[in-house]
Design an enzyme around this catalytic site. Structure first.
Site, PDB file in Angstrom:
ATOM      1  N   ASP A   9       0.963  -1.049   0.015  1.00  0.00           N
ATOM      2  CA  ASP A   9      -0.178   0.063   0.030  1.00  0.00           C
ATOM      3  C   ASP A   9       0.908   1.213  -0.032  1.00  0.00           C
ATOM      4  O   ASP A   9       1.740   1.274   0.837  1.00  0.00           O
ATOM      5  CB  ASP A   9      -0.829  -0.095   1.259  1.00  0.00           C
ATOM      6  CG  ASP A   9      -1.873   1.216   1.491  1.00  0.00           C
ATOM      7  OD1 ASP A   9      -1.875   1.997   0.280  1.00  0.00           O
ATOM      8  OD2 ASP A   9      -2.704   1.097   2.120  1.00  0.00           O
ATOM      9  N   GLU A 111      -2.970  -0.099  -4.153  1.00  0.00           N
ATOM     10  CA  GLU A 111      -2.590  -0.963  -3.585  1.00  0.00           C
ATOM     11  C   GLU A 111      -2.661  -2.381  -4.386  1.00  0.00           C
ATOM     12  O   GLU A 111      -3.412  -2.507  -5.117  1.00  0.00           O
ATOM     13  CB  GLU A 111      -3.992  -1.093  -2.585  1.00  0.00           C
ATOM     14  CG  GLU A 111      -4.116  -0.179  -1.390  1.00  0.00           C
ATOM     15  CD  GLU A 111      -5.440  -0.138  -0.731  1.00  0.00           C
ATOM     16  OE1 GLU A 111      -5.935  -1.360  -0.284  1.00  0.00           O
ATOM     17  OE2 GLU A 111      -6.227   0.614  -1.009  1.00  0.00           O
TER      18      GLU A 111
HETATM   19 MG   LIG Z   1      -2.478   3.931   0.280  1.00  0.00          MG
END
Ligand SMILES: [Mg+2]
Length: 416
Positions: A9, A111
């Site tokens: 992420d 992500e």
């Molecule tokens: Mg993020």
């Protein structure tokens, strides 16, 4: 075999990507000052799409109006969104992930999930491997990510959300009681505001409270389907596979079966606009342009017809897809046979790359402006949900087409 999943992420993606680009050009690092990505300051419109950690300290929130954010922090530095840059950065960090993982699923622009199951011989130490991926992204691309590790997607995604930035965290099943259960229940994936209020009113305050509550009680509280799902999640149970989405899609399509037959051109136009917009949005998110648009209609007697046409310039602009779809539709329809289904799809895709972007900006400022507007709308929808922006003509329409198509748009089949 025990599964092993990583979730990667990007930390404050839009802001980090803009900052990395500027640092590469020898400019100041936006991540070190109160800064944000947001709409037009002079026109006093727009919302905050991403913020730096120093900006967060002033209480600035994603989604709040730029004007309000400026009041909280007058020296807040604002940069305009650049969606071409984001698409490029998104591809670049996922390409690095693909070097390590046999299966990578793009979950959103910033992500992705990596299925590392069965890689123990090549990578005996998962934490070290995750750190290598994280460091390679940071050192080659100039922005940081968090990596979460767990036995399934839920645990990995939860772990990547622990302390930021530039960190690797694990949340293995054996760590659930220590690291997962103390979290507030509203932090659990797929628990929204309405659900968390219901749970909290029933004294379910933490993920652990939910995990240990009676599942029948939870089902009565929030509904059967959601109740079972979040009770499983709270116990760290999630079997959804990491899906390897092919990088080069063949096309994008969206169709909708109408709850009531469409009998006027006006109603049809509203549906075509919604379909064109959703197709355009998915293309823009993936960084594709299309050269071909087609429209499908199904009559109330189940006959189906479709029509397609090639475009002179490839596009991802909602308005251009819509206008072409509308023209194709008027060639298809006799204006009297009731319609049961409408579909819009695009094909013959090309990659949107830097070259094409600069070519467009020189050739046609109007088109470039439309593309920016589309992307700003997409970003708002990504933060606030798909219903936030109602396209102009659907909004002005005095008929309630919204209700007709919404019922089936969600499960509306993808043409491709
Ligand atoms: Mg993020």
């Amino acid at each position: 075999m025990e599964r092993l999943i990583f979730h990667v992420d990007v930390n404050s993606a839009f802001l980090s990507w803009e900052a990395a680009r500027r640092v590469k050009n020898g400019e100041d690092d936006l991540r070190l000052i109160p800064s944000a990505i947001g709409g037009d300051v002079e026109k006093r419109t727009g919302v905050i799409l991403a913020k730096s950690i120093p900006a967060k300290k002033y209480g600035i929130k994603t989604g709040e109006p730029v004007v309000t954010a400026k009041k909280k922090c007058p020296e807040l530095y604002l940069a305009k969104p650049d969606f071409g840059l984001y698409a490029k950065c998104s591809r670049a960090f996922m390409d690095i992930c693909r070097k390590y993982a046999p299966v990578v699923e793009r979950f959103s622009i910033d992500e992705c999930f990596l299925d590392m199951t069965g890689t123990g011989k090549i990578y005996p130490d998962p934490v070290k491997t995750a750190a290598d991926i994280k460091d390679e992204i940071r050192d080659t691309l100039g922005f940081t990510v968090n990596v979460g590790i767990g036995e399934n997607k839920l645990l990995a995604k939860t772990a990547s959300d622990f302390e930021k930035p530039d960190r690797v965290h694990t949340l293995f099943r054996r760590e659930i009681a220590d690291k997962f259960w103390p979290l507030p229940v509203r932090d659990l994936f797929s628990v929204g505001n309405a659900t968390s209020s219901k749970l909290e009113r029933a004294s379910i305050m933490t993920v652990g409270d939910l995990a240990n509550a009676d599942v029948g009680f939870v089902r009565r509280l929030v509904g059967d389907k959601l109740g079972v799902m979040i009770h499983n999640f709270a116990n760290g149970i999630d079997d959804t596979p990491v899906r390897d989405v092919p990088e080069e899609a063949k096309g994008y399509g969206n169709s909708t079966t109408l709850a009531e037959d469409i009998v006027t051109e006006r109603e049809a136009s509203c549906v075509l606009l919604a379909l064109s917009d959703s197709v355009g949005m998915r293309m823009r998110a993936d960084g594709f342009l299309a050269r071909c648009v087609s429209v499908t209609v199904r009559y109330s007697d189940f006959r189906e017809r479709s029509h397609q046409c090639a475009l002179s310039v490839p596009t991802d602009i909602t308005d251009e897809i819509y206008k072409t779809a509308k023209r194709l539709f008027s060639e298809l329809w006799d204006k009297k046979t009731p319609l049961r289904l409408l579909g819009v799809s695009v094909s013959e895709l090309t990659r949107e790359d830097a070259e094409q972007l600069s070519m467009f900006s020189e050739v046609d400022e109007v088109r470039e402006r439309q593309r920016r507007l589309d992307r700003a709308a997409d970003a708002i929808r990504q933060s606030f949900g798909a219903d936030t922006i109602v396209r102009g003509s659907a909004y002005r329409s005095d008929i309630d087409v919204g209700k007709k198509y919404k019922a089936s748009l969600d499960d509306g089949g993808d043409g491709n």
